[in-house]
Each structure stands twice: as structure tokens, then as C-alpha cells.
Scaffold this motif. Structure first.
Motif, PDB file in Angstrom:
ATOM      1  N   SER A 379       0.823  -1.212   0.000  1.00 26.58           N
ATOM      2  CA  SER A 379       0.000   0.000   0.000  1.00 26.58           C
ATOM      3  C   SER A 379       0.854   1.257   0.000  1.00 26.58           C
ATOM      4  N   PHE A 380       1.955   1.230   0.752  1.00 26.35           N
ATOM      5  CA  PHE A 380       2.844   2.394   0.804  1.00 26.35           C
ATOM      6  C   PHE A 380       3.474   2.644  -0.558  1.00 26.35           C
ATOM      7  N   GLY A 381       3.873   1.565  -1.242  1.00 28.09           N
ATOM      8  CA  GLY A 381       4.448   1.716  -2.573  1.00 28.09           C
ATOM      9  C   GLY A 381       3.459   2.272  -3.580  1.00 28.09           C
ATOM     10  N   MET A 382       2.204   1.852  -3.474  1.00 31.72           N
ATOM     11  CA  MET A 382       1.190   2.376  -4.382  1.00 31.72           C
ATOM     12  C   MET A 382       1.002   3.878  -4.187  1.00 31.72           C
ATOM     13  N   VAL A 383       0.958   4.311  -2.926  1.00 32.67           N
ATOM     14  CA  VAL A 383       0.748   5.735  -2.657  1.00 32.67           C
ATOM     15  C   VAL A 383       1.899   6.567  -3.198  1.00 32.67           C
ATOM     16  N   PHE A 384       3.122   6.153  -2.908  1.00 32.88           N
ATOM     17  CA  PHE A 384       4.265   6.985  -3.282  1.00 32.88           C
ATOM     18  C   PHE A 384       4.670   6.811  -4.742  1.00 32.88           C
ATOM     19  N   ALA A 385       4.158   5.819  -5.424  1.00 31.97           N
ATOM     20  CA  ALA A 385       4.337   5.767  -6.877  1.00 31.97           C
ATOM     21  C   ALA A 385       3.419   6.759  -7.576  1.00 31.97           C
ATOM     22  N   LEU A 386       2.348   7.173  -6.912  1.00 37.77           N
ATOM     23  CA  LEU A 386       1.349   8.052  -7.521  1.00 37.77           C
ATOM     24  C   LEU A 386       1.377   9.467  -6.974  1.00 37.77           C
ATOM     25  N   ILE A 387       2.028   9.693  -5.848  1.00 40.65           N
ATOM     26  CA  ILE A 387       1.859  10.951  -5.129  1.00 40.65           C
ATOM     27  C   ILE A 387       2.335  12.150  -5.946  1.00 40.65           C
ATOM     28  N   PHE A 388       3.469  12.023  -6.635  1.00 40.26           N
ATOM     29  CA  PHE A 388       3.957  13.134  -7.453  1.00 40.26           C
ATOM     30  C   PHE A 388       3.377  13.092  -8.858  1.00 40.26           C
ATOM     31  N   GLU A 389       3.032  11.909  -9.336  1.00 44.94           N
ATOM     32  CA  GLU A 389       2.389  11.813 -10.644  1.00 44.94           C
ATOM     33  C   GLU A 389       1.037  12.517 -10.623  1.00 44.94           C
ATOM     34  N   CYS A 390       0.298  12.385  -9.515  1.00 36.36           N
ATOM     35  CA  CYS A 390      -0.995  13.063  -9.402  1.00 36.36           C
ATOM     36  C   CYS A 390      -0.815  14.579  -9.393  1.00 36.36           C
ATOM     37  N   LEU A 391       0.245  15.054  -8.752  1.00 30.58           N
ATOM     38  CA  LEU A 391       0.508  16.492  -8.757  1.00 30.58           C
ATOM     39  C   LEU A 391       0.887  16.966 -10.156  1.00 30.58           C
ATOM     40  N   MET A 392       1.707  16.191 -10.878  1.00 32.38           N
ATOM     41  CA  MET A 392       2.029  16.528 -12.268  1.00 32.38           C
ATOM     42  C   MET A 392       0.774  16.525 -13.127  1.00 32.38           C
ATOM     43  N   ASP A 393      -0.121  15.572 -12.864  1.00 30.97           N
ATOM     44  CA  ASP A 393      -1.362  15.475 -13.624  1.00 30.97           C
ATOM     45  C   ASP A 393      -2.223  16.713 -13.429  1.00 30.97           C
ATOM     46  N   LEU A 394      -2.217  17.260 -12.229  1.00 27.56           N
ATOM     47  CA  LEU A 394      -3.033  18.440 -11.932  1.00 27.56           C
ATOM     48  C   LEU A 394      -2.399  19.727 -12.440  1.00 27.56           C
ATOM     49  N   MET A 395      -1.085  19.867 -12.259  1.00 24.37           N
ATOM     50  CA  MET A 395      -0.419  21.141 -12.502  1.00 24.37           C
ATOM     51  C   MET A 395       0.251  21.240 -13.870  1.00 24.37           C
ATOM     52  N   GLY A 396       0.631  20.107 -14.455  1.00 24.28           N
ATOM     53  CA  GLY A 396       1.356  20.152 -15.714  1.00 24.28           C
ATOM     54  C   GLY A 396       2.852  20.276 -15.494  1.00 24.28           C
ATOM     55  N   ASN A 397       3.625  20.022 -16.538  1.00 21.12           N
ATOM     56  CA  ASN A 397       5.088  20.017 -16.428  1.00 21.12           C
ATOM     57  C   ASN A 397       5.656  21.386 -16.090  1.00 21.12           C
ATOM     58  N   GLN A 398       5.080  22.430 -16.674  1.00 23.94           N
ATOM     59  CA  GLN A 398       5.649  23.754 -16.492  1.00 23.94           C
ATOM     60  C   GLN A 398       5.496  24.252 -15.064  1.00 23.94           C
ATOM     61  N   ARG A 399       4.366  23.960 -14.437  1.00 22.51           N
ATOM     62  CA  ARG A 399       4.095  24.463 -13.088  1.00 22.51           C
ATOM     63  C   ARG A 399       4.495  23.467 -12.006  1.00 22.51           C
ATOM     64  N   PHE A 400       4.893  22.260 -12.393  1.00 20.80           N
ATOM     65  CA  PHE A 400       5.187  21.233 -11.395  1.00 20.80           C
ATOM     66  C   PHE A 400       6.336  21.598 -10.463  1.00 20.80           C
ATOM     67  N   PRO A 401       7.491  22.124 -10.944  1.00 24.41           N
ATOM     68  CA  PRO A 401       8.576  22.423 -10.003  1.00 24.41           C
ATOM     69  C   PRO A 401       8.160  23.378  -8.888  1.00 24.41           C
ATOM     70  N   SER A 402       7.427  24.438  -9.225  1.00 25.95           N
ATOM     71  CA  SER A 402       6.965  25.365  -8.188  1.00 25.95           C
ATOM     72  C   SER A 402       5.917  24.721  -7.298  1.00 25.95           C
ATOM     73  N   ALA A 403       5.056  23.896  -7.894  1.00 27.09           N
ATOM     74  CA  ALA A 403       3.998  23.247  -7.111  1.00 27.09           C
ATOM     75  C   ALA A 403       4.575  22.261  -6.105  1.00 27.09           C
ATOM     76  N   VAL A 404       5.550  21.457  -6.527  1.00 27.02           N
ATOM     77  CA  VAL A 404       6.117  20.468  -5.613  1.00 27.02           C
ATOM     78  C   VAL A 404       6.900  21.159  -4.505  1.00 27.02           C
ATOM     79  N   GLY A 405       7.513  22.305  -4.800  1.00 31.94           N
ATOM     80  CA  GLY A 405       8.197  23.046  -3.747  1.00 31.94           C
ATOM     81  C   GLY A 405       7.233  23.569  -2.702  1.00 31.94           C
ATOM     82  N   LEU A 406       6.096  24.107  -3.161  1.00 29.16           N
ATOM     83  CA  LEU A 406       5.100  24.609  -2.218  1.00 29.16           C
ATOM     84  C   LEU A 406       4.478  23.486  -1.403  1.00 29.16           C
ATOM     85  N   VAL A 407       4.197  22.354  -2.046  1.00 25.45           N
ATOM     86  CA  VAL A 407       3.598  21.214  -1.333  1.00 25.45           C
ATOM     87  C   VAL A 407       4.545  20.691  -0.266  1.00 25.45           C
TER      88      VAL A 407
END
Length: 519
Positions: A379-407
Motif C-alpha cells: 500500500s505504501f508503494g502504491m501511494v508513493f508511486a502516484l503521489i507526485f504523478e498526481c501532482l504533475m497530472d493536476l499542474m502540468g510540467n511547467q508548473r510542477f517544479p513550483s507546485a512540488v516546492g510549495l507542497v
């Protein structure tokens, strides 16, 4: 589907219809909603990118595994320095909090200098922190060396690795993220028994010294992160060839005021995005309960009568299962049917993880603890395999670096308080079951929150889409009318010009029409 009372059926139909459209569109493109058009280039989706994934696998592996496997030394340090459970938990908590809080700083440094030098710097900081901690004689010394310096080094490794993966991959990005994030379980699986062996042979001080030398391999991992080279464009600076790796050589002066620099450091416009807010709240709740079970799993097993080596192998079992689950989850998430519904897949993984912790206190024998470790790792592996992919899915590649820093900087607060809160429960009640019940209940609530609020978010997006389309159509009609009026005016002017010329010519010729020309 009683969320929307009598309109529940209609809501369900609208959401299902929107997913069907999204699935069709995504299957045609075979990539996430973050379209390639957002970038000024086409990602390689392979080639040297797989070497970059290997380097990220190493740096991310040390970043996520080190705070977990350090718990093997806690009992020896506790006896040597005379500390309590909650005081020992602060070592991993401060390290994790510094790793998360350094996200925005790491993002700025990566954007300025590129991923390669930042990962190398992070590896040096991690190595130095462990070597310095081996000479410590107080908890404050360990808090500063391991927690602050080591955590900041891990932060540089983590954010730089995630950022460069998003530059090399798009269509295969879930798979690449899954392989890179698999570094955490691989290193947990390897380092847990290695640390137990080192502890028996060299004590906790010698073990930290050797661990510091091992962490210098992050510098080698950083050397693999070659910048993405782009073709020259006449409209851009002649020296700028990179997407995010080369320093900005075109502008050597500082630009803007302090307010503009602050906006670059933290982009607060993310808080206007409903999907980002939902993701952030769910993640904060999850992170609060995620790491306490890792920190105290070995100690809980020992309290149940398990020997030290077998207790350490529980972490290895968790890491071993996690190692295979993460890339498998990345493959599943890359499926055309799952990709549009990846936020729901993420919610399911989170609920699964919390349920495992709620059932852990029922484990009274080593066999049941092994079963718990297997499902925990899954279960832990499933969550952390998706945790940043879901953020990329929401924000897109261009906004992801700033989004992951804020998160990450926001998540440093729950990660700082989670393990010490669990240790405090152990100090108060003298039992570990309350720790697992607390972690499991918080994580289940987080998963249910994400699931229900994502249903609401997609429903609202579907309702807002017609209004946006009408507004866009109205603008198109206005532009068309404006262009039509300009065309008609231009045509009228072209028609009047010959008439005006004829009139002007008649005025310039004073002779009558029947006048004879003299010989």
C-alpha cells in the motif's frame, strides 16, 4: 451517490460521461492532461532519460529510506544518551521536515543551476552530516547534524531528481516516476539489514560514519543527470540551450523587486486552483500518519518478543514488496483506462494503506507481523508511486517544479509532528497499538476525503466547462464581427477610391467633351 441528493443520478451520469470523454482523448494522445504543447520541445521519453531515472533512483532512494532505517539505531542511542521514545522520534521527524521544507529553495536552485550540481551538493551535505553525527554526544547535536544538515541535503536530492524526470519524460512519465520512486523500497530493503549488521559490529557511531560514506554515492547519481539540450531558436537568447538545466547566461543582473523574487520563490496562485487545494489537504493528512509506523515498526516487533535481526528484516520485507509495487503501479497508472482516473486510484491506495495500520495491533505473532509488513509495503508503494504523478497530472510540467516546492514546504509541519506524536502516545500509554490506530485512522480519512472531493471537483469542472465554452464562443463571435466590419469598411474604401479618382480627374480637365483639338 447520495452526495448531491435528488440530483445524484444526474451527477453520476455527468461525471461518468466526462470520464469517458477524458479517457478517449487521453488514449488518443497517450499522455496526461499536461499536454506536450505546454512545452517548447518534445520530451525524449527514453534514451539517456533511463540513465537519468537510474540516478534519480539512487538519490530518491537515499532521500526516503534514510529517515526510516535510522530507527534501527534508536534503541542503542536511547540507551547511550538516556532519551525517551518521543525524543528519539524527533531525529527522523526533523530530518523529514527539513527535507520537505527545503523544497522551494531546492526548486529555485535547480531552476538557476540545474539538477546535476544540486544533486552533487546534496550528496556532499548528506555524507558530511552522518560523519559529523557520529561524533555527537547529545541529542541536540544529532538533531542539528542528522536532522537539519542531512535533511537539507536530502531535499536537494529529491526535488532536483523529480524535476529532471519531468523534463525527460511525458508519455512514459508514470513509468519513469515509478522506477525512480522505487529507489526508496530498494534502499530500505538493503540498508535495514546492513544497518543492523553495522550496529552489531561497529556500534551506532561507527555505523553512522560508514553510512555517511555510502551516501556520497548521491554525487555519482547527480553526475548522470545530463541537461536536456534544445535546438537554438532565433527568438531566444543565443546561449540558452537548456530546458531547465543551464544557468541563465543572457541576464546577469538581478531583475525586479523583492516582491517579484518572492513570487518566484513561492507561487501563491496555486491556492486559487480547487484541484490543488483538495490534493494538498489530503496529502497533509496522509503525511501526518505515514511515517510513524516506519519509525516504530522494529521497536514494536521487539516489544512482541521478536529478536532484533528479525525485527530489522520486517523493514526489509516492507521495502522488498514496495520495490516491485512501485513500478507495477506506474505501469497500471499509464494504462489508458486508469490514466484519466489516476486521482481515484491514488485515493484507493491511501485507504488501503490506512486500513493496514488499523489492523496491525491484531498482529501478535511474527507471522502476522510479516503479513502486515507485506501489505504495508504494497500500500505504501502504491501511494508513493502516484503521489507526485498526481501532482504533475493536476499542474502540468511547467508548473510542477513550483507546485512540488510549495507542497513539500507545507507538508513539513505534519511530518515534523507525526512521529513524535506517535512516540508520545507510546510514552503515555506504554503500548504501540494506539500509535498504529492513530496513523491508520488519519490516513483513511485522508483517502476518503480525496475520493469524495475529487468527485465534486470533476463534477464542478464539467458544469463550468459549458460556461467557459460559451464565453469563448462569444469572444470568437465578437472577433469575427469585428473582423467582418473591418473587411467591409476596407472594401467600401476600395470602391470609393476609383470614384474619387474619376471625380478628381474630371475636375482637373476644364475642356468640354465636344471641343476640337487645334491642328
Amino acid at each position: 451517490m447520495g452526495l448531491f441528493s435528488i440530483d445524484g443520478r444526474l451527477v453520476f451520469f455527468n461525471v461518468a460521461l466526462s470520464y469517458k470523454r477524458a479517457a478517449k482523448a487521453l488514449s488518443e494522445r497517450n499522455m496526461s492532461p499536461a499536454r506536450a504543447a505546454e512545452l517548447d520541445y518534445k520530451p525524449l521519453d527514453g534514451g539517456w532519460g533511463w540513465m537519468v531515472v537510474f540516478g534519480a533512483h539512487i538519490s530518491i532512494g537515499f532521500a526516503y529510506s534514510t529517515p526510516k532505517v535510522l530507527s534501527i539505531f534508536f534503541e542503542a542511542i536511547q540507551e547511550d544518551l538516556g532519551a525517551g521514545y518521543s525524543e528519539m522520534a524527533w531525529i527522523s521527524s526533523i530530518m523529514l521536515a527539513a527535507m520537505y521544507a527545503g523544497g522551494p529553495v531546492s526548486t529555485v536552485l535547480v531552476n538557476r543551476f540545474g539538477s546535476r550540481p544540486i544533486v552533487i551538493l546534496g550528496g556532499l551535505m548528506c555524507g558530511v552530516s552522518m560523519v559529523a553525527a557520529s561524533f555527537g554526544s547529545s541529542l541536540l547535536h544529532l538533531y542539528f547534524c542528522i536532522g537539519v544538515i542531512g535533511g537539507c541535503g536530502l531535499s536537494l536530492n529529491l526535488n532536483a531528481s523529480l524535476t529532471i524526470i519531468s523534463k525527460y519524460f511525458l508519455a512514459r512519465r508514470p513509468l519513469a516516476n515509478g522506477l525512480a520512486m522505487a529507489g526508496s523500497p530498494v534502499f530500505v530493503c538493503v540498508l535495514a539489514p546492513v544497518n543492523e549488521y553495522l550496529l552489531q559490529k561497529f556500534g551506532w557511531r561507527g555505523s553512522l560514519l560508514i553510512l555517511g560514506g555510502l551516501m556520497l554515492n548521491c554525487c555519482v547519481a547527480g553526475a548522470l543527470m545530463r541537461p536536456v539540450i534544445l535546438p537554438r531558436k532565433p527568438s531566444t537568447c543565443a546561449l540558452q540551450k537548456n530546458v531547465e538545466e543551464q544557468p541563465n547566461k543572457c541576464n546577469t543582473r538581478l531583475k525586479g523587486s523583492c516582491m517579484n523574487n518572492a513570487k518566484k520563490f513561492l507561487d501563491w496562485t496555486f491556492f486559487k486552483d480547487r484541484g490543488f487545494i483538495i490534493y494538498l489537504i489530503g496529502n497533509v493528512l496522509f503525511i501526518f500518519g505515514a511515517y510513524a509506523p516506519f519509525v516504530f515498526l522494529s521497536a514494536y516487533a521487539i516489544s512482541q518478543g521478536v529478536d532484533e535481526y528479525s525485527a530489522a528484516y520486517l523493514l526489509s520485507i516492507t521495502g522488498f514488496v514496495d520495490m516491485f509495487v512501485r513500478p507495477s503501479t506506474g505501469l497500471i497508472a499509464n494504462n489508458k483506462w486508469v490514466r484519466p482516473r489516476i486521482q481515484y486510484f491514488f485515493s484507493f491506495a491511501m485507504i488501503f494503506n490506512g486500513t493496514c495500520h488499523l489492523l496491525c495491533p491484531l498482529s501478535k505473532s511474527y507471522g502476522f507481523l510479516v503479513t502486515y509488513a507485506v501489505f504495508f509495503g504494497m500500500s505504501f508503494g502504491m501511494v508513493f508511486a502516484l503521489i507526485f504523478e498526481c501532482l504533475m497530472d493536476l499542474m502540468g510540467n511547467q508548473r510542477f517544479p513550483s507546485a512540488v516546492g510549495l507542497v513539500t514546504i507545507i507538508e513539513c509541519f505534519p511530518i515534523l509532528l507525526g512521529p513524535p506524536a506517535g512516540g508520545l502516545l507510546v510514552d503515555i500509554f506504554g503500548e504501540y497499538k494506539y500509535l498504529f490506530l492513530m496513523s491508520g485512522s488519519v490516513i483513511v480519512i485522508a483517502g476518503l476525503f480525496l475520493f469524495l472531493l475529487n468527485i465534486y471537483n470533476y463534477y464542478m469542472l464539467e458544469r463550468e466547462k459549458p460556461a467557459e465554452d460559451r464565453e469563448q464562443n462569444q469572444k470568437n463571435i465578437e472577433n469575427h464581427d469585428h473582423n467582418t466590419s473591418d473587411t467591409e469598411m476596407k472594401a467600401a474604401m476600395e470602391q470609393t477610391e476609383p470614384q474619387a479618382k474619376e471625380k478628381n480627374g474630371a475636375q482637373r480637365d476644364p475642356r468640354p467633351e465636344n471641343a476640337e483639338t487645334p491642328n
